[in-house]
Design an enzyme around this catalytic site. Structure first.
Site, PDB file in Angstrom:
ATOM      1  N   ASP A   1       0.918  -1.247  -0.085  1.00  0.00           N
ATOM      2  CA  ASP A   1       0.186   0.089   0.048  1.00  0.00           C
ATOM      3  C   ASP A   1       0.988   1.199   0.167  1.00  0.00           C
ATOM      4  O   ASP A   1       1.444   1.446   1.022  1.00  0.00           O
ATOM      5  CB  ASP A   1      -0.950   0.027   1.251  1.00  0.00           C
ATOM      6  CG  ASP A   1      -1.734   1.202   1.371  1.00  0.00           C
ATOM      7  OD1 ASP A   1      -1.528   2.127   0.419  1.00  0.00           O
ATOM      8  OD2 ASP A   1      -2.354   1.307   2.563  1.00  0.00           O
TER       9      ASP A   1
ATOM     10  N   LYS B   1       3.106  10.804  -3.338  1.00  0.00           N
ATOM     11  CA  LYS B   1       2.037  10.411  -4.212  1.00  0.00           C
ATOM     12  C   LYS B   1       1.164  11.397  -5.130  1.00  0.00           C
ATOM     13  O   LYS B   1       0.737  11.128  -6.234  1.00  0.00           O
ATOM     14  CB  LYS B   1       1.019   9.541  -3.359  1.00  0.00           C
ATOM     15  CG  LYS B   1       0.088   8.761  -4.010  1.00  0.00           C
ATOM     16  CD  LYS B   1      -0.622   7.833  -2.910  1.00  0.00           C
ATOM     17  CE  LYS B   1      -1.733   6.882  -3.580  1.00  0.00           C
ATOM     18  NZ  LYS B   1      -2.119   5.832  -2.543  1.00  0.00           N
TER      19      LYS B   1
ATOM     20  N   GLU C   1      -7.196   0.409  -4.722  1.00  0.00           N
ATOM     21  CA  GLU C   1      -7.299   0.463  -3.024  1.00  0.00           C
ATOM     22  C   GLU C   1      -8.548   0.028  -2.569  1.00  0.00           C
ATOM     23  O   GLU C   1      -8.757  -1.027  -1.869  1.00  0.00           O
ATOM     24  CB  GLU C   1      -6.958   1.962  -2.543  1.00  0.00           C
ATOM     25  CG  GLU C   1      -5.242   2.073  -2.648  1.00  0.00           C
ATOM     26  CD  GLU C   1      -5.080   3.589  -2.337  1.00  0.00           C
ATOM     27  OE1 GLU C   1      -5.995   4.443  -2.110  1.00  0.00           O
ATOM     28  OE2 GLU C   1      -3.907   4.185  -2.625  1.00  0.00           O
TER      29      GLU C   1
ATOM     30  N   ASP D   1     -12.916   5.814   2.263  1.00  0.00           N
ATOM     31  CA  ASP D   1     -11.422   5.827   2.835  1.00  0.00           C
ATOM     32  C   ASP D   1     -11.221   7.435   3.422  1.00  0.00           C
ATOM     33  O   ASP D   1     -11.066   8.277   2.371  1.00  0.00           O
ATOM     34  CB  ASP D   1     -10.648   5.560   1.579  1.00  0.00           C
ATOM     35  CG  ASP D   1      -9.119   5.573   1.681  1.00  0.00           C
ATOM     36  OD1 ASP D   1      -8.751   6.173   2.959  1.00  0.00           O
ATOM     37  OD2 ASP D   1      -8.336   4.909   1.053  1.00  0.00           O
TER      38      ASP D   1
END
Ligand code: AMP
Length: 615
Positions: A24, A87, A187, A211
């Site tokens: 992850d 990211k 994800e 999330d």
């Protein structure tokens, strides 16, 4: 499916190696997990506590790089050399990020607006891919030291909304870190797998994955049928997360207790105390702490009032996603909570109320994505015999672009049949023909890949460089036949070809190609960066020449001489082999010409207002 295992130490190709790890790669934290006795195991720190590796990179020097907790203190004492949130930069150009760069302590290059961003640290320029590779290397190191063996295959997760460029950047980062990335997984898909949803072929479900992390919020709606996960809607806010909840507490305390903040480090101390309060209130009803000598306190109900507007925002995103999916909340079969901030009872209750069902929060919300990635990895490794694997394409397919670079259109391991298109343009004025080279393989330069075909798209009407819109479409059918169609969209001129990529290649050869791509990842990426810097430099030199021609009426002889000199220095650098020197010279030419370009615009506007034509 072709299944190939490579032993990077010995270089041999093995038929049997069933360890693939799940990663992850997060904005704030990253984790790695693997499967033992059919259960996901999260790799933890030396003390066996946390599996989270902060996604932070500190460049003590060009060669000494620290990752994770070791980099944290440098966010304050050396922000220019400490990279966070990389990211957010993956697969992005400067124009994508223009409203965001001021929030970063490090320097993002501002010149090539439509190309992928670069980060400047001292005199070296890095791509987000190289930076992410540092985080991945750290994770690889951790799992290797835990298992006392080499690990060279991984599945990496990305947000469902990541586009092709962002996914490809993530794959490249893996390769650079010495990992064969077998698949990029969404994800929310990984989170579902962690809860066993979609593991059996009979599972037919609609799932919502909520999330809420430290800095971002995502809601994804998935449809699972016959073992296939389809993302039917996503929504979210890339700047809403736990950090904002901490800020809400900070503002509240500043008002309530009349706190004075005299320095950045005091601000940091107060923020950390606010985060401590927030975390404590997930388990208890009251918090008491202090800021210096001042006692501070907060109750859970006060906290809920503070965060209500932010959680309401996330619910508006949920409603929008449901609207896009054309579903009502009752039609969702499972709701999964992901991200550290979903530990907050108010968040769980609000989401549960909206969907009218209990939410899944049995697993640690920080770890479920990595755990699910490990399960997906285990499926790909063929360790779950009950699960059928879909037909996939074993090597990437793409075309040659300027500088001999491979541009992947269908990444390896993509499910077939599939079709992808990408747009290109010309680099020379009046270009009438375009040679399209079709290649197969994982290397960055086409010279190292396998050439499948070449054809020419002719009769493109003459246009200035950059104007034609050339679409290249790859269609791979279930029999493994690839159709490549090239079309100039403005004129409609088109040409196509059919090839069978698997013709004349065996498993052994494929294994060797994969192994080479990992072994040579570092030098390949350097060559690619050099080729890209050269392409960019050449474009700058060309436009500098054009700029002088178009504006010689008002440019001073000194200005012309200076542009010519800087362009010459850049041309000389292009002949050499240092991408950093090319980049520095691009910067210098850019710094000198940008104000002149603004002036040119003013001159043109003034000229147009007087009704004069300016050439
Ligand atoms: P992530 O990006 O998923 O790692 O989420 C990290 C966020 O979760 C940070 O904002 C943390 O402050 C927050 N967090 C971690 N533990 C808790 C907790 N027990 N209660 C509330 N928020 C938490």
């Amino acid at each position: 499916m072709a299944k190939i295992a490579i032993d990077l130490k010995s270089g041999s190709i093995k038929k049997e190696d069933n360890l693939i790890v799940g990663i992850d790669l997060g904005t704030t934290n990253s984790l790695v997990a693997y499967i033992q006795d059919e259960q996901p195991v999260i790799v933890r720190d030396a003390e066996g506590r946390s599996g989270l590796v902060p996604s932070l990179i500190y460049f003590a020097s060009d060669t000494e790089v620290m990752v994770g907790d070791a980099a944290r203190s440098h966010l304050v004492d050396d922000p220019g050399r400490t990279i966070f949130s990389v990211k957010r930069l993956m697969g992005k150009s400067f124009s994508d990020l223009v409203d965001y760069t001021h929030q970063l302590g490090y320097q993002i290059l501002q010149d090539d607006k439509d190309r992928l961003v670069k980060i400047r640290i001292g005199d070296t320029f890095y791509t987000p891919i190289e930076l992410s590779a540092h985080i991945l290397r750290e994770l690889k190191k951790r799992v290797e030291s835990e298992l006392d063996r080499t690990v060279d295959k991984a599945v990496i997760t990305v947000p469902a909304y990541f586009n092709d460029a962002q996914r490809q950047a993530t794959r490249d980062a893996g390769r650079l870190a010495g990992l064969d990335v077998l698949r990029i997984v969404n994800e929310p898909t990984a989170a579902s797998l962690a809860y066993g949803i979609g593991l059996s072929r009979e599972d037919s479900k609609t799932v919502a994955v909520y999330d809420l992390g430290g800095g971002t919020f995502d809601i994804s709606i998935l449809r699972i049928e016959d073992g296939v996960f389809e993302v039917i809607a996503t929504n979210g806010d890339t700047f809403l997360g736990g950090d904002d909840l901490d800020q809400a507490i900070v503002s509240h305390w500043k008002d309530q207790f009349e706190l004075q903040i005299n320095s950045a480090s005091e601000g940091q101390v107060l923020r950390l105390e606010a985060e401590r309060a927030k975390k404590a209130l997930s388990a208890s009803l009251d918090f008491s702490g202090h800021f210096g000598s001042v006692p501070v306190s907060l109750s859970r109900s006060e906290f809920e009032v503070l965060i209500q507007p932010m959680i309401a925002k996330t619910m508006i995103c949920c409603q929008a996603a449901m609207k896009d999916a054309r579903l009502d909340p009752q039609s969702i079969n499972e709701v999964i909570m992901v991200g550290g901030s979903t530990r907050i009872p108010y968040v769980k209750n609000t989401v549960s109320q909206y969907f009218g069902r209990p939410v899944h929060c049995e697993f640690d919300p920080d770890e479920v994505v990595a755990a699910g990635a490990a399960i997906q990895a285990d499926i790909l490794a063929g360790n779950r015999k009950d699960l059928l694997l879909l037909d996939i394409t074993p090597l990437s397919l793409g075309i040659e672009t300027v500088g001999g670079l491979m541009d992947v259109i269908i990444p390896r391991n993509t499910k077939v049949p599939c079709g992808y298109a990408r747009q290109y343009t010309t680099s020379v004025d009046g270009q009438k023909n375009l040679k399209i080279g079709v290649f197969q393989g994982e290397r960055d330069l086409v010279a190292n890949n396998r050439k499948l075909a070449e054809f020419i798209l002719s009769d493109i009407p003459p246009m200035p460089a950059g104007i034609p819109k050339l679409e290249i479409r790859f269609q791979l059918n279930a029999d493994g036949i690839l159709q490549v169609v090239a079309k100039e969209l403005r004129s409609g001129t088109s040409q196509s070809i059919m090839v069978k990529p698997q013709y004349g290649i065996d498993e052994e050869e494929m294994g060797r190609m994969l192994l080479d791509s990992i072994r040579h990842a570092e030098e390949d990426m350097q060559q690619k960066a050099l080729a890209e810097a050269r392409n960019e430099g050449n474009m700058m030199v060309q436009s500098a020449g054009k700029f002088i021609l178009q504006n010689k009426a008002w440019l001073s002889p000194e200005e012309v001489a200076q542009i010519e000199d800087l362009a010459l220095q850049l041309s000389n650098a292009i002949e050499e082999d240092s991408k950093d020197i090319i980049q520095t010279r691009i910067e210098s030419l850019n710094a000198f010409t940008t104000p002149l370009a603004h002036k040119a615009l003013e001159v043109h506007v003034a000229g147009a207002m007087k009704g004069q034509a300016i050439k």
